[in-house]
Design a protein around this motif. Structure first.
Motif, short mmCIF file in Angstrom:
data_model
loop_
_atom_site.label_atom_id
_atom_site.label_comp_id
_atom_site.label_asym_id
_atom_site.label_seq_id
_atom_site.Cartn_x
_atom_site.Cartn_y
_atom_site.Cartn_z
N VAL A 33 -7.26 4.65 -1.32
CA VAL A 33 -8.67 4.24 -1.75
C VAL A 33 -9.53 3.59 -0.74
O VAL A 33 -8.70 2.41 -0.31
N ILE B 268 -0.39 -0.98 -4.87
CA ILE B 268 -1.56 -0.16 -4.75
C ILE B 268 -1.92 1.08 -4.08
O ILE B 268 -1.16 1.30 -3.15
N ASP B 269 -2.97 1.80 -4.38
CA ASP B 269 -3.25 3.02 -3.68
C ASP B 269 -3.87 2.97 -2.35
O ASP B 269 -5.07 2.50 -2.52
N GLY B 270 -3.21 3.05 -1.42
CA GLY B 270 -3.92 2.97 0.08
C GLY B 270 -4.63 4.08 0.38
O GLY B 270 -5.49 3.87 1.34
N PHE C 260 -5.68 -3.13 -10.75
CA PHE C 260 -5.60 -2.05 -9.65
C PHE C 260 -4.21 -1.92 -9.53
O PHE C 260 -3.59 -2.69 -9.00
N GLY C 261 -3.38 -0.73 -9.39
CA GLY C 261 -2.36 -0.36 -9.15
C GLY C 261 -1.39 -1.08 -10.32
O GLY C 261 -1.67 -1.10 -11.35
N LEU D 289 0.86 -1.33 0.09
CA LEU D 289 -0.01 0.03 -0.07
C LEU D 289 0.76 1.42 0.12
O LEU D 289 1.76 1.36 0.81
N GLU E 46 -8.60 -5.11 -4.62
CA GLU E 46 -7.55 -5.62 -5.22
C GLU E 46 -7.68 -7.08 -5.08
O GLU E 46 -7.26 -7.91 -6.18
N ALA F 106 -8.95 -0.69 -0.25
CA ALA F 106 -8.28 -0.93 -1.35
C ALA F 106 -7.79 -2.33 -1.46
O ALA F 106 -7.90 -2.95 -2.54
#
Length: 303
Positions: A282, A278-280, A296-297, A222, A289, A285
């Motif tokens: 969101v 990945i985008d923490g 994602f990411g 993340l 995922e 998240a």
């Protein structure tokens, strides 16, 4: 880090049938990952924003309840920085690594193995899980030695970054024992040397190495960005080793992203099936995922 309960999302407008369909869509993923281990590097906003903390804790508990084995590895850079400032010490970084003298190491241990770890354990427990905090000392898990940091421009020159560790070996038996017993391990990235000295180890590196020795199905990192971005700020959905070399060359990947990408690539090459950055920021998240079919990411590929 403070944990505050946010109000659950209002789903009263969603028809029961639609809810059932959403769950049914998750079924193939639950089946695919049942009994598998996922190592999650927890950091960034997901770790400091109360609503995102709650989402993270709920996601981890849900994964455990559907038969997936999450292992959380956390950092704590901002929290370490805050305490060092209160003590009048200035944080110093070389190539994305924190210079750690003996006094800084004490602060790192207080923050990581104390405050931050116990906050995460508490959050997961409050969400209905059974989390257990570990450092690399527990179960003699992470053996380390002093990191030798060569200068990128002049390899004969070495930077002394103090008590920063390089992993010698990881014995995951304590993590496996906890997993088998319905617990969720939460690991602080602190290792120990042959004279029982402590080492501060980059959390991304610990997560990657732990994923490798556990032969995890997935390594999820993340971050505070949507994934790895190119020079124009566009998301790179996939990265191969060759593309990574190019991005390091031209400076697109630099600073704290270097150890993250290096660790991710090592894990991918060592048999971890999927490595995602990945985008923490969101909400939920992790679930998006693991239990969704939208890419994602950024996914790191081994070749």
């Amino acid at each position: 880090m403070t944990s505050t309960h946010h109000t659950p999302i209002d789903l009263s407008h969603v028809k029961p049938r639609e809810k059932a369909e959403i769950l049914a869509e998750a079924l193939p993923y639950i089946r695919k990952y049942h009994g598998k281990t996922m190592v999650i590097k927890y950091g960034g906003n997901a770790m400091t924003d109360p609503a995102l903390q709650q989402d993270f804790a709920e996601d981890v508990v849900l994964l455990k309840l559907v038969g997936i084995n999450p292992v959380v590895v956390h950092g704590g850079g901002p929290q370490i920085e805050t305490l060092l400032q209160r003590l009048g010490k200035k944080g110093q970084f070389i190539q994305g690594m924190r210079v750690t003298d003996a006094e800084t190491m004490e602060v790192v241990e207080w923050v990581l193995a104390g405050e931050v770890q116990q906050d995460i354990v508490g959050m997961i427990n409050a969400a209905g899980g059974k989390a257990v905090g570990l450092t690399g000392r527990d179960g003699a898990m992470i053996r380390a030695r002093k990191l030798r940091l060569a200068d990128p421009k002049d390899p004969s020159l070495e930077h002394d970054v103090g008590q920063v560790g390089d992993i010698v070996s990881i014995d995951p038996s304590v993590v496996k024992a906890l997993q088998d017993d319905a617990f969720i391990p939460v690991v602080s990235p602190i290792g120990f040397g042959e004279n029982n000295e402590s080492y501060n180890i980059n959390a991304d590196v610990v997560a990657a190495k732990l994923a490798t020795v556990l032969q995890a199905e997935k390594l999820l990192m993340l971050t505070n960005i949507p994934g790895v971005l190119d020079k124009a700020g566009q998301l790179l959905a996939e990265l191969t080793p060759r593309r990574i070399d190019e991005l390091v060359e031209d400076g697109t990947i630099s600073g704290g992203m270097l150890p993250k990408i290096a660790g991710a690539l090592d894990a991918a090459k060592s048999g971890v099936n999927a490595v995602h950055i990945i985008d923490g920021r969101v909400p939920h998240a992790l679930l998006l995922e693991v239990l969704g079919d939208q890419p994602f990411g950024t996914m790191i590929k081994s070749h």
